[in-house]
Motif scaffolding. Structure first.
Motif, PDB file in Angstrom:
ATOM      1  N   PRO A 107      44.773  28.405 -11.316  1.00 10.74           N
ATOM      2  CA  PRO A 107      45.491  29.061  -9.903  1.00 10.74           C
ATOM      3  C   PRO A 107      44.612  30.108  -9.455  1.00 10.74           C
ATOM      4  N   SER A 163      51.161  24.228 -13.512  1.00 10.08           N
ATOM      5  CA  SER A 163      52.428  24.663 -13.070  1.00 10.08           C
ATOM      6  C   SER A 163      52.477  25.756 -11.954  1.00 10.08           C
ATOM      7  N   ARG A 164      53.539  25.857 -11.167  1.00 11.28           N
ATOM      8  CA  ARG A 164      53.363  26.890 -10.132  1.00 11.28           C
ATOM      9  C   ARG A 164      53.034  28.359 -10.659  1.00 11.28           C
ATOM     10  N   ASP A 165      53.724  28.358 -11.744  1.00  8.29           N
ATOM     11  CA  ASP A 165      53.636  29.975 -12.363  1.00  8.29           C
ATOM     12  C   ASP A 165      52.420  30.265 -12.963  1.00  8.29           C
ATOM     13  N   GLY A 171      58.356  22.272  -8.630  1.00  8.24           N
ATOM     14  CA  GLY A 171      58.024  22.435  -9.596  1.00  8.24           C
ATOM     15  C   GLY A 171      59.267  22.095 -10.953  1.00  8.24           C
TER      16      GLY A 171
END
Length: 379
Positions: A181, A231-233, A285
């Protein structure tokens, strides 16, 4: 007075409404990559209505076996690997993309310096591009020019070794290349060696990839890593394994992967052939989806634990065709489309955002050997 209050309320919420519309427009281009050995022209572009789930043909672009596509962050360019099984190696092609009418304009093409390219990734600044070459077990890095065309070939890295299944894992087979990310690392899933390789990514270097502090992480022998999603985080990563039909949940801490959980995609009574393929998280998510080919031909849904990232089973849904090699969830999270390579069709499912469950929606879209789907918001 009442009219004034209503006006003030609408005005107060208008920025949020406009932001939501800007973030999730309801009209999209649906790009479809195909195999072209049976009548397909190459890349097809359809208009997808995010409110009704209906599709309408827009454009097509002729190119050989575009089995995987990548869209630049600014939506101006599309890149396709050409998995044409050439003895001397295959190629990657750059297109300019008009995100108003869906037109693809050829820019240039370069060899991948490997055989059977099956994945392509571009960084957010459109500075470099990466290709995974399955049969040669290698990955190749390219620079990109300001006009979006392919520049210099910067680096080719070839993996060595194999694993326990001598029929499929005699040598390395790089199946995907995914940027972390923060785009400081590139991860390469290798089906042949049962490892995920991690490289430090330095975009301004002549050779942008170097082994990370944790150069590899292994999965159980014979499982065959295929695709990975973060994952988004950015605290977790999810790896689908083709041969074992398993999903491993990794914690991602200090740029290192550590396995936290492995779940089965098959039900306990299934004894057939596996071919786990694609994996995606819902836009919010909360749910994870994965496809399984072989004799399963289904989509499996899991709920994601927000704190731990671990998975719990929700649903197993037939893909309504054969060979669900790839699928995509529209950016609003309302629909999931699955590309069935063998049965030459694409089915649309409605997504229940509360439960994560899928239900068939609408009629099938017939396309010859669809193998990659990408949504691009329309302007």
């Amino acid at each position: 007075m009442k009219k004034l209050i209503v006006f003030m309320v609408i005005t107060a919420f208008m920025p949020s409404i406009l932001w939501a519309q800007k973030q999730h427009p309801k009209m999209y281009h649906l790009l479809i990559g195909t195999y072209t050995n049976d009548g397909s022209k190459g890349i097809y572009v359809y208009r997808f209505n995010g409110k009704t789930g209906k599709t309408k043909f827009e454009q097509s672009a002729k190119t050989s076996d575009p089995s995987f596509l990548a869209v630049s962050a600014d939506q101006k360019y599309v890149y396709a690997v050409n998995e044409s099984h050439h003895p001397s190696g295959d190629s990657v092609t750059a297109f300019k993309f008009n995100d108003r009418n869906g037109k693809l304009t050829y820019l240039n093409q370069l060899p991948t310096y490997g055989q059977d390219p099956c994945y392509v990734t571009v960084d957010r600044k459109n500075k470099n591009l990466f290709v995974a070459n399955y049969s040669s077990g290698s990955l190749t890095a390219y620079s990109l020019k300001p006009n979006g065309s392919l520049g210099d070939t910067l680096q080719t890295i070839r993996h060595t070794g194999g694993s326990v299944d001598t029929s499929r894992q005699k040598t390395a087979h790089v199946h995907a290349v995914i940027l972390s990310p923060d785009e400081k690392y590139l991860l390469a899933d290798d089906l042949g060696t049962d490892k995920v390789y991690e490289y430090r990514y330095q975009p301004n270097q002549k050779q942008p990839l170097t082994p990370a502090a944790q150069p590899t992480v292994s999965v159980n022998a014979g499982n065959g890593p295929r695709h990975l999603v973060f994952s988004r985080d950015a605290k977790h990563a999810y790896l689908v394994q083709e041969m074992g039909a398993k999903i491993t949940v990794f914690n991602y801490i200090n740029n290192k992967l550590s396995a936290a959980q492995t779940v089965e995609m098959d039900n306990a009574s299934f004894k057939g052939q596996n071919g786990a393929a694609d994996i995606h998280l819902s836009p919010d998510g909360k749910f994870l989806y994965a496809s399984n080919r072989g004799e399963a031909n289904d989509l499996v849904v899991f709920k994601v634990n927000k704190a731990s990232g671990k998975l719990s089973f929700v649903q197993r849904q037939s893909c309504l065709g054969k060979g669900p090699r790839n699928f995509a969830i529209d950016p609003s999270g309302d629909f999931l489309l699955v590309a069935n390579q063998i049965s030459n069709d694409i089915f649309t499912f409605k997504v229940n955002k509360t439960t994560g469950k899928l239900t068939q929606f609408g009629t099938k879209l017939e396309v010859s050997h669809p193998v990659c789907l990408k949504f691009v918001p329309m302007k």
